[in-house]
Enzyme design. Structure first.
Site, PDB file in Angstrom:
ATOM      1  N   ASN A   1       0.844  -1.219   0.000  1.00  0.00           N
ATOM      2  CA  ASN A   1       0.000   0.000   0.000  1.00  0.00           C
ATOM      3  C   ASN A   1       0.872   1.259   0.000  1.00  0.00           C
ATOM      4  OD1 ASN A   1      -2.200  -1.654  -0.007  1.00  0.00           O
ATOM      5  ND2 ASN A   1      -2.911  -1.165   2.046  1.00  0.00           N
TER       6      ASN A   1
ATOM      7  N   ASP B   1      -3.625   0.531  -5.525  1.00  0.00           N
ATOM      8  CA  ASP B   1      -5.026   0.066  -5.415  1.00  0.00           C
ATOM      9  C   ASP B   1      -5.891   0.978  -6.261  1.00  0.00           C
ATOM     10  OD1 ASP B   1      -4.810  -2.018  -3.715  1.00  0.00           O
ATOM     11  OD2 ASP B   1      -5.530  -1.006  -1.928  1.00  0.00           O
TER      12      ASP B   1
END
Length: 748
Positions: free
Chosen positions: A302, A333
């Site tokens: 992330n 993402d």
């Protein structure tokens, strides 16, 4: 500092400038900034808040970005032109400082001035840095600013410097240094006082053991020391001894005699050559022509998140910081955004959103600044087919030739290319329609799309039943495993890293292609390790595997990566924004091989047959922890002094996991001495990391962290060595160090 005199930019900075400090479109406040006379410190204060002010050291600043080169400054681009804007980028994890000057000329003065100061610092030798450090202490202790220090000020200084000293002894040193007999110390006298204070009895003892006359090391004395203690190669010892004298001996008289004084000996031991890390292995030294799956790859999870996983900001700065640390696999993402533009954020949470195209632009700009070896963009795709086409368009137009769009020779491959062959390329990891063979043989129909799980790591798919309620408590909604179509345009961007669902090692062995990659949460990977550890290692000799933190780590904490490296897993994704043991291990492993982000796995982990279990020799490593120098204070109280102890940790295969500690020394962070011996048996030295930790002992509460240094066991230099400690953030805390003696003996 050299070059200050006659530099108009630095003179202007010393006078000072009012600039706007910008935190967001709505937070823009005027601050008065000036460079202090030491040319090492920037001082600033608000125009309104009376006497309160802040400072930061020039050594904390890594770079200066000119113009609108941060998200904050881009957000106010319509208000302030780029020639008035600049960004100070700090080392470690500290946030940037975005500034707007009143004029382009003022901005240029600060941009050029700061760059000059940074360059001067980078060119400073160790002795100059030490002089600067001593000078800084003098200024801090000289409370009445008269350029002299009386004994009372010296006593305060000793506390500030982390040393508790008998008053009688301190006064004796003071009187010896006060050559002018004025009752106070001036500049030169203070340097003398400092040298008496820092006299290294531990180094002197080693020096005298090898010195024929107790005064100097002759060439043959030094050769003997290098051969017997430092275990330098016998063939090069004579040449090395000559080079060390030439390079580190400050006395011309000693140089003429081809000898080394105690001063030269100490400078050598404190230098990179005398460091615990073998200099050759800090450079690129490994074979970079092996298949990609034969390397551990520095990897971020992330990457867009700057703080926690629930409410924190998303930012392209996350990518810049990770790439600057040598990271070679970053994550994105992707979700449908407004106006047809895909966005990046942590789905089902309150984290802020950034544009996919901005991430791709950042990747294009920073991917190869630190390392020229390939970058893998790990994509979790939740977008509609329409926005997937936009993503493919951005990848192709922004990255151009950097994006790998086909196999290297346009033929059907049977194994991965090497990092060397993939230099300068960005590889997309994601779902793909069909296989490489289909796209290369032209069997795909243009309108073909794939229906299936778009993302192989929707965290809901990996949540244990026991933890389901906790997951629902933290996240806005529970993500569903959805059927979603994949656009051919985006599919075509995936070449060597096709994301697939994992069934079993047996299924992979029989059916999987080398370019198919599975992702596991840490808990799933641990389960596989427990149930089929040997199969896991064999699988990773042929295919790539990615392991990432549990979705329940909402605080962005990390799991221990060593456990996964033990399985040969290449892509062990960590939250780079979170300092601690786990990132120390990651930084330690990837500090070798030129910091290029790729480390060749041990030979037995690269074999494709069952004989891989054979590891190299078992070794015994004996660490004698001798002393520490100038440890930083951990308690801001002026009267507080640390009670340091050293812990040596071995991280490796389960059999090798171990830690041992020295005694703690009362009230001395300045020059504590131990001579404590710690002994470890290591069964898989190629996989082991050694972490040296200094903590402040506290019998009533948790010990405070002081500093650490982590390196691969295989990179250790034996003999008498200094370990230059790092902060919790992984940045230098010069001149804090440990002095140790290391000896490694093979058992088998």
């Amino acid at each position: 500092m050299p070059g200050i005199q006659g530099d108009d930019n630095l003179q202007s900075m010393i006078v000072g400038t009012v600039m706007r400090k910008i935190k967001s479109r709505t937070w823009k406040k005027q601050r008065y900034f000036r460079l202090q006379e030491d040319c090492m410190t920037i001082w600033y204060k608000s125009k309104k808040t009376g006497n309160t002010h802040s400072t930061f050291s020039v050594s904390d600043v890594e770079a200066v970005r000119e113009g609108h080169q941060s998200e904050v400054l881009l957000s106010i681009a319509d208000e302030f032109p780029p020639d008035r804007c600049f960004t100070l980028v700090f080392r470690g994890r500290r946030g940037n400082l975005d500034l707007v000057a009143d004029s382009a000329d003022e901005a240029q003065s600060w941009i050029k001035g700061m760059r000059k100061l940074i360059e001067n610092l980078e060119n400073m030798g160790d002795s100059e840095k030490l002089d600067q450090w001593i000078g800084d202490w003098f200024k801090k202790a000289d409370k009445n600013n008269d350029g002299r220090m009386n004994f009372q000020e010296v006593r305060v200084l000793l506390k500030m410097m982390n040393v508790e000293m008998n008053e009688h002894h301190a006064h004796r040193l003071f009187m010896m240094a006060d050559k002018s007999q004025t009752g106070s110390l001036e500049d030169d006298e203070f340097v003398l006082f400092y040298k008496m204070l820092t006299q290294r009895e531990d180094v002197l003892r080693v020096f005298q053991e090898y010195s024929g006359d107790g005064q100097k090391l002759s060439l043959s004395d030094l050769e003997e020391f290098l051969r017997e203690e430092q275990l330098e190669d016998v063939d090069v010892v004579q040449q090395l001894a000559m080079e060390l004298i030439e390079r580190y001996e400050p006395s011309d008289t000693a140089k003429t005699l081809k000898a080394m004084s105690i001063d030269g000996f100490l400078i050598y031991l404190m230098s990179p050559v005398g460091s615990v890390f073998r200099p050759r292995q800090q450079n690129l030294y490994q074979d970079m022509n092996q298949p990609l799956c034969h390397y551990f790859i520095s990897s971020s999870h992330n990457t867009y998140l700057m703080e926690d996983q629930l409410r924190g900001p998303s930012s392209v700065e996350g990518y810049i910081r990770a790439l600057k640390r040598g990271c070679r696999c970053v994550e994105v993402d992707c979700w449908d955004g407004t106006n047809g533009e895909p966005i990046v954020y942590h789905g089902h949470t309150f984290t802020s959103k950034i544009l996919f195209k901005d991430v791709v632009s950042t990747l294009g700009k920073y991917a190869f600044k630190v390392s020229e070896y390939p970058v893998i963009l790990s994509m979790e795709n939740h977008c509609s087919v329409e926005q997937q086409r936009v993503m493919a368009h951005h990848l192709n137009t922004i990255l151009g030739d950097k994006l790998l769009k086909s196999t290297l020779d346009r033929k059907i491959p049977i194994s991965f290319p090497s990092p060397e062959e993939l230099k300068g390329k960005i590889l997309l990891k994601g779902k793909k329609i069909g296989g490489l063979e289909d796209s290369l043989s032209g069997l795909m129909e243009p309108e073909d799309t794939l229906t299936g799980e778009v993302s192989d790591e929707d965290e809901a798919a990996e949540i244990d039943e026991d933890n389901l309620h906790m997951y629902q408590f933290h996240f806005l909604s529970l993500p569903q495993k959805s059927k979603q179509r994949l656009s051919k345009e985006l599919s075509d961007c995936v070449v060597y890293c096709k994301s697939v669902h994992f069934s079993s090692f047996k299924h992979s062995r029989m059916h999987s292609k080398f370019y198919e990659i599975s992702s596991f949460t840490e808990s799933k990977a641990r389960k596989l390790l427990r149930e089929a550890g040997a199969e896991f290692v064999l699988h990773n000799a042929r295919q790539l595997t990615r392991v990432y933190p549990s979705g329940l780590r909402t605080d962005s904490s990390n799991f221990n990566p060593q456990e996964m490296w033990n399985t040969g897993t290449q892509i062990v994704a960590l939250n780079f924004q979170t300092a601690g043991l786990e990132m120390d291990l990651n930084d330690g492993l990837f500090s070798q091989n030129g910091g290029c982000g790729y480390v060749l796995k041990p030979e037995y982990m690269r074999r494709l047959d069952k004989s891989r279990q054979t590891v190299s020799s078992v070794v015994v490593c004996v660490f004698k922890v001798i002393s520490a120098q100038q440890l930083p204070k951990v308690n801001i109280k002026e009267s507080s002094v640390v009670d340091p102890f050293v812990r040596v940790e071995i991280h490796g295969v389960p059999l090798d996991q171990a830690k041992q500690e020295t005694r703690y020394i009362d009230n001395n962070g300045f020059n504590p001495v131990w001579y404590d011996t710690l002994r470890f048996t290591i069964h898989a030295p190629e996989l082991a990391l050694v972490r040296f930790v200094v903590e402040d002992y506290d019998k009533a509460s948790r010990n405070d962290f002081v500093g650490q240094y982590t390196l691969p066991f295989s990179c250790i230099q034996q003999g008498y060595r200094h370990i230059h400690l790092l902060s919790r953030d992984g940045t230098s805390i010069h001149p804090a160090s440990l002095f140790v003696h290391l000896r490694v003996t093979k058992l088998v």
